[in-house]
Design a protein around this motif. Sequence first.
Motif, PDB file in Angstrom:
ATOM      1  N   VAL B  73      66.990  23.198 -42.669  1.00  0.00           N
ATOM      2  CA  VAL B  73      67.862  22.156 -42.107  1.00  0.00           C
ATOM      3  C   VAL B  73      67.839  22.129 -40.574  1.00  0.00           C
ATOM      4  O   VAL B  73      68.158  21.097 -39.973  1.00  0.00           O
ATOM      5  N   GLY B  74      67.457  23.250 -39.985  1.00  0.00           N
ATOM      6  CA  GLY B  74      67.465  23.278 -38.526  1.00  0.00           C
ATOM      7  C   GLY B  74      66.132  22.882 -37.922  1.00  0.00           C
ATOM      8  O   GLY B  74      66.002  22.708 -36.713  1.00  0.00           O
ATOM      9  N   ILE B  75      65.152  22.716 -38.761  1.00  0.00           N
ATOM     10  CA  ILE B  75      63.779  22.576 -38.293  1.00  0.00           C
ATOM     11  C   ILE B  75      63.560  21.300 -37.458  1.00  0.00           C
ATOM     12  O   ILE B  75      62.836  21.317 -36.471  1.00  0.00           O
ATOM     13  N   VAL B  76      64.226  20.221 -37.824  1.00  0.00           N
ATOM     14  CA  VAL B  76      64.075  18.988 -37.059  1.00  0.00           C
ATOM     15  C   VAL B  76      65.296  18.765 -36.173  1.00  0.00           C
ATOM     16  O   VAL B  76      65.168  18.496 -34.971  1.00  0.00           O
ATOM     17  N   SER B  77      66.493  18.922 -36.788  1.00  0.00           N
ATOM     18  CA  SER B  77      67.715  18.619 -36.033  1.00  0.00           C
ATOM     19  C   SER B  77      67.856  19.496 -34.788  1.00  0.00           C
ATOM     20  O   SER B  77      68.279  19.018 -33.732  1.00  0.00           O
ATOM     21  N   ARG B  78      67.480  20.766 -34.890  1.00  0.00           N
ATOM     22  CA  ARG B  78      67.605  21.650 -33.734  1.00  0.00           C
ATOM     23  C   ARG B  78      66.637  21.245 -32.624  1.00  0.00           C
ATOM     24  O   ARG B  78      66.960  21.303 -31.442  1.00  0.00           O
ATOM     25  N   GLU B  79      65.448  20.813 -33.047  1.00  0.00           N
ATOM     26  CA  GLU B  79      64.448  20.355 -32.063  1.00  0.00           C
ATOM     27  C   GLU B  79      64.987  19.146 -31.291  1.00  0.00           C
ATOM     28  O   GLU B  79      64.757  19.020 -30.088  1.00  0.00           O
ATOM     29  N   ILE B  80      65.704  18.263 -32.025  1.00  0.00           N
ATOM     30  CA  ILE B  80      66.242  17.066 -31.372  1.00  0.00           C
ATOM     31  C   ILE B  80      67.421  17.447 -30.490  1.00  0.00           C
ATOM     32  O   ILE B  80      67.516  17.006 -29.340  1.00  0.00           O
ATOM     33  N   ASP B  81      68.329  18.314 -31.033  1.00  0.00           N
ATOM     34  CA  ASP B  81      69.508  18.730 -30.258  1.00  0.00           C
ATOM     35  C   ASP B  81      69.111  19.427 -28.961  1.00  0.00           C
ATOM     36  O   ASP B  81      69.694  19.178 -27.909  1.00  0.00           O
ATOM     37  N   VAL B  93      50.536  13.817 -30.536  1.00  0.00           N
ATOM     38  CA  VAL B  93      50.880  14.349 -31.870  1.00  0.00           C
ATOM     39  C   VAL B  93      51.792  13.328 -32.530  1.00  0.00           C
ATOM     40  O   VAL B  93      52.809  12.940 -31.941  1.00  0.00           O
ATOM     41  N   SER B  94      51.383  12.852 -33.677  1.00  0.00           N
ATOM     42  CA  SER B  94      52.225  11.864 -34.365  1.00  0.00           C
ATOM     43  C   SER B  94      53.484  12.559 -34.873  1.00  0.00           C
ATOM     44  O   SER B  94      53.511  13.780 -35.047  1.00  0.00           O
ATOM     45  N   ARG B  95      54.521  11.748 -35.109  1.00  0.00           N
ATOM     46  CA  ARG B  95      55.763  12.333 -35.627  1.00  0.00           C
ATOM     47  C   ARG B  95      55.521  12.936 -37.016  1.00  0.00           C
ATOM     48  O   ARG B  95      56.066  13.986 -37.344  1.00  0.00           O
ATOM     49  N   ALA B  96      54.704  12.222 -37.805  1.00  0.00           N
ATOM     50  CA  ALA B  96      54.394  12.740 -39.157  1.00  0.00           C
ATOM     51  C   ALA B  96      53.661  14.071 -39.055  1.00  0.00           C
ATOM     52  O   ALA B  96      53.957  15.018 -39.785  1.00  0.00           O
ATOM     53  N   GLY B  97      52.716  14.158 -38.101  1.00  0.00           N
ATOM     54  CA  GLY B  97      51.966  15.403 -37.908  1.00  0.00           C
ATOM     55  C   GLY B  97      52.872  16.525 -37.445  1.00  0.00           C
ATOM     56  O   GLY B  97      52.765  17.671 -37.892  1.00  0.00           O
ATOM     57  N   PHE B  98      53.831  16.178 -36.562  1.00  0.00           N
ATOM     58  CA  PHE B  98      54.796  17.158 -36.051  1.00  0.00           C
ATOM     59  C   PHE B  98      55.629  17.709 -37.221  1.00  0.00           C
ATOM     60  O   PHE B  98      55.792  18.932 -37.368  1.00  0.00           O
ATOM     61  N   LEU B  99      56.122  16.772 -38.038  1.00  0.00           N
ATOM     62  CA  LEU B  99      56.967  17.187 -39.157  1.00  0.00           C
ATOM     63  C   LEU B  99      56.177  18.025 -40.173  1.00  0.00           C
ATOM     64  O   LEU B  99      56.667  19.043 -40.667  1.00  0.00           O
ATOM     65  N   ALA B 154      62.696  23.767 -49.532  1.00  0.00           N
ATOM     66  CA  ALA B 154      62.465  23.586 -48.091  1.00  0.00           C
ATOM     67  C   ALA B 154      62.202  22.109 -47.783  1.00  0.00           C
ATOM     68  O   ALA B 154      62.712  21.566 -46.787  1.00  0.00           O
ATOM     69  N   ALA B 155      61.439  21.441 -48.660  1.00  0.00           N
ATOM     70  CA  ALA B 155      61.130  20.014 -48.433  1.00  0.00           C
ATOM     71  C   ALA B 155      62.404  19.183 -48.495  1.00  0.00           C
ATOM     72  O   ALA B 155      62.579  18.242 -47.703  1.00  0.00           O
ATOM     73  N   LEU B 156      63.299  19.534 -49.416  1.00  0.00           N
ATOM     74  CA  LEU B 156      64.576  18.814 -49.513  1.00  0.00           C
ATOM     75  C   LEU B 156      65.391  19.016 -48.240  1.00  0.00           C
ATOM     76  O   LEU B 156      65.961  18.059 -47.693  1.00  0.00           O
ATOM     77  N   ALA B 157      65.426  20.280 -47.774  1.00  0.00           N
ATOM     78  CA  ALA B 157      66.192  20.585 -46.562  1.00  0.00           C
ATOM     79  C   ALA B 157      65.619  19.816 -45.369  1.00  0.00           C
ATOM     80  O   ALA B 157      66.368  19.237 -44.569  1.00  0.00           O
ATOM     81  N   VAL B 158      64.297  19.775 -45.262  1.00  0.00           N
ATOM     82  CA  VAL B 158      63.651  19.068 -44.141  1.00  0.00           C
ATOM     83  C   VAL B 158      63.922  17.568 -44.246  1.00  0.00           C
ATOM     84  O   VAL B 158      64.242  16.908 -43.250  1.00  0.00           O
ATOM     85  N   LEU B 159      63.818  17.021 -45.471  1.00  0.00           N
ATOM     86  CA  LEU B 159      64.070  15.585 -45.667  1.00  0.00           C
ATOM     87  C   LEU B 159      65.479  15.222 -45.201  1.00  0.00           C
ATOM     88  O   LEU B 159      65.665  14.267 -44.445  1.00  0.00           O
ATOM     89  N   PHE B 254      61.444  10.289 -40.431  1.00  0.00           N
ATOM     90  CA  PHE B 254      61.400  10.809 -39.063  1.00  0.00           C
ATOM     91  C   PHE B 254      60.631   9.849 -38.145  1.00  0.00           C
ATOM     92  O   PHE B 254      61.001   9.663 -36.987  1.00  0.00           O
ATOM     93  N   SER B 255      59.591   9.204 -38.683  1.00  0.00           N
ATOM     94  CA  SER B 255      58.790   8.274 -37.881  1.00  0.00           C
ATOM     95  C   SER B 255      59.608   7.052 -37.474  1.00  0.00           C
ATOM     96  O   SER B 255      59.386   6.474 -36.413  1.00  0.00           O
ATOM     97  N   ARG B 256      60.560   6.683 -38.346  1.00  0.00           N
ATOM     98  CA  ARG B 256      61.353   5.478 -38.074  1.00  0.00           C
ATOM     99  C   ARG B 256      62.644   5.804 -37.318  1.00  0.00           C
ATOM    100  O   ARG B 256      63.397   4.895 -36.960  1.00  0.00           O
ATOM    101  N   ARG B 257      62.896   7.072 -37.102  1.00  0.00           N
ATOM    102  CA  ARG B 257      64.172   7.456 -36.484  1.00  0.00           C
ATOM    103  C   ARG B 257      64.133   7.249 -34.968  1.00  0.00           C
ATOM    104  O   ARG B 257      63.133   7.565 -34.315  1.00  0.00           O
ATOM    105  N   ASP B 258      65.276   6.767 -34.455  1.00  0.00           N
ATOM    106  CA  ASP B 258      65.398   6.584 -33.017  1.00  0.00           C
ATOM    107  C   ASP B 258      65.888   7.906 -32.433  1.00  0.00           C
ATOM    108  O   ASP B 258      67.028   8.319 -32.677  1.00  0.00           O
ATOM    109  N   ILE B 259      65.024   8.584 -31.672  1.00  0.00           N
ATOM    110  CA  ILE B 259      65.430   9.903 -31.156  1.00  0.00           C
ATOM    111  C   ILE B 259      65.528   9.898 -29.626  1.00  0.00           C
ATOM    112  O   ILE B 259      65.356  10.908 -28.976  1.00  0.00           O
TER     113      ILE B 259
END
Lengths: 289, 260
Positions: B73-81, B93-99, B154-159, B254-259
């Motif tokens: 759960v922290g893998i993406v949100s923490r990177e953004i925070d 690096v594409s967002r999909a590739g990053f994820l 893990a995939a569910l948590a990341v999603l 993640f690709s469609r998210r406004d960050i």
Amino acid sequence: MRRTAQLALLTLALAATTTLARARLEPEAQAASQVRNPAWLPDGRLLRAASFGQRLVVADLYWLKLVQYVGETVLSKTQRWDALYPLADIVTDLDPRYGYAYEVAGSDLGGVAHRYDEADQILLKGMKNVPDRWMLPFIYASNKFLFEQDYATAAAYARRAAEVGNRPHLALLAANLSALVDTDQEYGIALAFLDQALAQAEQPELREQLDLRRAKIRTYQVLSQLERALAAFRRDHGRQPIALGELLGRYVASIPEDPSGGELVYDPIAGTVQSTRIGPRAPIRVTPK
Amino acid sequence: MTMNRPLVVAGNTLREALRERLFYNLVVFALLLILGSLTISRLTLGEQYRIIANIGTSATQVFGTLIAVFLGVGIVSREIDRRTCYPVLARPVSRAGFLAGKYLGLLATLVLNVALMAAATALMLLVYRGGSHSVGVAFIAAFGLMTLQLAIVAALAVLFSTFSSPTLSSICALAIVGAGWLFGEVRVFWLQAHDVGMKWMVQVLDFVLPNMGLLDLKEAVTYGDPVTLASVAGRSLYGACYAATLVALAALTFSRRDIR
């Protein structure tokens, strides 16, 4: 320095209080973990659904509880066994393949708790869920023989144990149980099963035992037929026949040979018949307490 | 080079995960439980083997699930925070590739974790039995499929972490995993019901929920059941495809998210 000493003293006092409190509370904590009222135990099927894939380890936890319950009940000599079946039912709902749990619960419910209906239920459940575990029909047969004197059922399940476990020596036990049933039909089944076991047995010692048991059962069958004929004669004539020949015609078609190779000897005073080789018909009996 | 970028991200994620205190706390606790199984098994009457095997497999599964959720759960949100994803995403690096890289790093952490716990369980079984009899194909297949279970978790948590807060993501991921286990148990009863609506619901849930029971071979370890390669391959295909679908969905979100 003074402050350090005060702190050390406080630490010691706290540690001593903790130890005392623990020693005082321990019996209470132990009593709290005991199973007192089986109505408080959960339903095994619900527990299985709520175990989120960990039903085997939850079954083990309830199994440990069962072991503890048996130990405590034996030691306390209270003879209150009302939670044993519910605990065994939970364990085997969680893990229907837990063969050893059926075995222990089935033999304890029968032999220690004397709750025969519950012993039957758990063993029948086990035979349904773990059909290849020969100990389950064997314990069922033992309970029926030792505690309920239901020899026909005991013999049937002893034969099942012999077949399931591929253990021809159990045919010896099954034959003894059939001899207790003492009907022509049961002798016939026992003899057929001994023949089947003889065909499977490879060890010469076992083959010899099976052969001897076959001769004994066949002799018991003949003795039993003659005993029934003698009883009918007594009923009709109010006396013992002088010789077995008196039975010919109405009571027996012919006087049989002794299948064990000896001779059949009739005692006209006692009105009994026996084989010179096997002796009188005397199946092994257990007197219930 | 482009193909390697997600792998670089994965390597960094693995290093980050291995620095996490939470990871070590959970691993140590699980290892203590597995190593203690030999003592716990002495409390029983007969069949001590099954207690050691069951504690080993269950501890791996439960603690592995917690690690997968709490790290995932922290893998993406923490990177953004922490805004640490900006410099990376500023590169080609594409967002999909990053994820995908982040997920692969997490997966590598989980593989290490399962391998460690499998080794501890195998050690306990070998100590108890004194031979290699208990550690066979079923044992390897069970722990292999457990890795795929954790890959799904893990995939569910990341999603969830791609569009939600870490707390809510943890709750949602654990709820879906729990529902997957629960559904596996009640599915048979629902299918036996006469209600047509029930059967329709089973079909929908079959498609949506992860069938964790399909990836569970704990019983084969406990009872020494034979395991066929075809069965393990089929189960692995199911687990891998389910996890990959979730990662693809996560990449899409993640690709469609406004960050900004």
